[in-house]
Motif scaffolding. Structure first.
Motif, PDB file in Angstrom:
ATOM      1  N   TYR A  27       0.799  -1.225   0.000  1.00  0.00           N
ATOM      2  CA  TYR A  27       0.000   0.000   0.000  1.00  0.00           C
ATOM      3  C   TYR A  27       0.838   1.284   0.000  1.00  0.00           C
ATOM      4  CZ  TYR A  27      -3.955  -3.062   1.014  1.00  0.00           C
ATOM      5  OH  TYR A  27      -4.891  -4.057   0.953  1.00  0.00           O
ATOM      6  N   THR A  57       5.216  -0.058   4.759  1.00  0.00           N
ATOM      7  CA  THR A  57       3.817  -0.201   4.399  1.00  0.00           C
ATOM      8  C   THR A  57       3.037   1.090   4.634  1.00  0.00           C
ATOM      9  OG1 THR A  57       1.807  -1.502   4.810  1.00  0.00           O
ATOM     10  CG2 THR A  57       3.253  -1.135   6.691  1.00  0.00           C
ATOM     11  N   HIS A  58       2.155   1.432   3.703  1.00  0.00           N
ATOM     12  CA  HIS A  58       1.291   2.611   3.775  1.00  0.00           C
ATOM     13  C   HIS A  58       2.065   3.936   3.772  1.00  0.00           C
ATOM     14  CE1 HIS A  58      -2.530   0.473   4.433  1.00  0.00           C
ATOM     15  NE2 HIS A  58      -1.841  -0.369   5.186  1.00  0.00           N
ATOM     16  N   TYR A  76       3.733   4.124   7.303  1.00  0.00           N
ATOM     17  CA  TYR A  76       2.670   5.093   7.580  1.00  0.00           C
ATOM     18  C   TYR A  76       3.105   6.560   7.411  1.00  0.00           C
ATOM     19  CZ  TYR A  76       1.668   0.817  10.199  1.00  0.00           C
ATOM     20  OH  TYR A  76       1.542  -0.489  10.564  1.00  0.00           O
ATOM     21  N   ASN A 104       0.121   9.052   7.018  1.00  0.00           N
ATOM     22  CA  ASN A 104      -0.794   8.931   5.881  1.00  0.00           C
ATOM     23  C   ASN A 104      -2.216   8.666   6.372  1.00  0.00           C
ATOM     24  OD1 ASN A 104      -1.955   8.438   3.378  1.00  0.00           O
ATOM     25  ND2 ASN A 104      -1.056   6.390   3.172  1.00  0.00           N
ATOM     26  N   GLY A 110      -4.976   7.561   3.759  1.00  0.00           N
ATOM     27  CA  GLY A 110      -4.751   6.197   3.298  1.00  0.00           C
ATOM     28  C   GLY A 110      -5.090   5.164   4.352  1.00  0.00           C
ATOM     29  N   LEU A 111      -4.755   5.452   5.606  1.00  0.00           N
ATOM     30  CA  LEU A 111      -5.064   4.517   6.687  1.00  0.00           C
ATOM     31  C   LEU A 111      -6.571   4.377   6.875  1.00  0.00           C
ATOM     32  CD1 LEU A 111      -2.338   5.552   9.291  1.00  0.00           C
ATOM     33  CD2 LEU A 111      -2.293   3.634   7.688  1.00  0.00           C
ATOM     34  N   HIS A 143      -8.123   2.163   4.281  1.00  0.00           N
ATOM     35  CA  HIS A 143      -7.801   0.745   4.396  1.00  0.00           C
ATOM     36  C   HIS A 143      -8.187   0.167   5.754  1.00  0.00           C
ATOM     37  CE1 HIS A 143      -5.117   1.923   0.972  1.00  0.00           C
ATOM     38  NE2 HIS A 143      -5.757   0.881   0.491  1.00  0.00           N
TER      39      HIS A 143
END
Length: 263
Positions: free
Chosen positions: A146, A163-164, A180, A195, A198-199, A202
């Motif tokens: 991601y 990730t993220h 993140y 982020n 985005g978090l 998801h």
């Protein structure tokens, strides 16, 4: 009617599912495997020991599975492995691995790889990653699930992106970016929070996002040394709430860093 254009060259030994479509003037090498319902645009070259899964779309003029750009490479049978449901747009270049590493470059599933992207030897792109146009990955780069890499960005060899994480456009990245975190800057790259959007998209809970805000402050805003920050992050990741697992992921990433994280 054949799904392979009559001008395409499919070398003996290539293994293509009968549903694969290959456009005009493309070349598929002898050691290539392509799974069901995948498509290859016109004028693309897929070569080397390359395994491509199902439902992938490879655009026009792509170069997939070519020799690594490493002067130590001596024609070893290194590999490129691509998963399922990836979009790889026009003029993208993706190279096989080297024996100095694990000997394989990997691309996971559901990635969106835009035009002119370069993925160098021994890179590992996880799943659900967005690589914007002209993003350039040197060798041995690892990108977590991601993550998003902005257009015209360059990533130094051996850098890890968590990730993220989000990397802003035109960023020249030379250190690891923790999970993140949003980071951007040319030459001087700086963190810009987590982020959040985005978090949320998801499925991260409000509690988990709040704890990650606290973790970000510990890492970047409280004037702590990295060792002091790691102690506090360990405590923060054992609170018994939704934020425990993300903070533990963040801490594990920091502990494993070889190039050092963005500070």
């Amino acid at each position: 009617m054949s799904r392979i254009h009559p001008t395409a060259i499919i070398e003996a030994g290539a293994q293509l599912d009968e549903s694969v479509e290959v456009g005009p003037y493309s070349v598929i090498g002898a050691h290539v495997t392509i799974g069901a319902r995948s498509t290859v645009g016109s004028h693309s070259v897929i070569e080397g020991h390359t395994m491509i899964g199902e439902d992938n779309h490879i655009g026009h003029y792509a170069s997939v599975g070519d020799r690594p750009q490493d002067m130590k490479y001596q024609d070893e049978p290194t590999k490129l492995v691509i998963g399922n449901r990836n979009t790889i747009r026009e003029f993208t270049t993706i190279h096989t691995g080297t024996v100095q590493d694990a000997g394989v470059t990997t691309i996971g599933d559901n990635n969106w790889i835009m035009a002119y992207v370069h993925i160098g030897h021994d890179c590992h792109v996880s799943s659900n990653v967005i690589l914007s146009s002209n993003a350039q990955m040197a060798g041995h780069v690892t990108i977590g699930d991601y993550a998003t890499i902005g257009d015209m960005s360059g990533v130094h060899q051996f850098v890890r992106i968590g990730t993220h994480a989000v990397i802003g456009a035109s960023t020249a990245l030379g250190q690891d970016v923790p999970p993140y975190v949003i980071a951007a800057g040319n030459r001087i790259v700086e963190p810009h929070g987590i982020n959040v959007e985005g978090l949320r998209r998801h499925g991260f809970s409000a509690d988990a996002i709040s704890v990650l805000h606290t973790a970000y402050r510990v890492l970047y805003k409280n004037g702590l040394s990295l060792e002091e920050a790691k102690v506090q992050l360990k405590e923060l990741g054992s609170g018994g709430g939704d934020g425990d697992a993300p903070v533990q992921t963040l801490l594990a990433f920091i502990e494993a860093s070889r190039r050092g994280i963005l500070r």
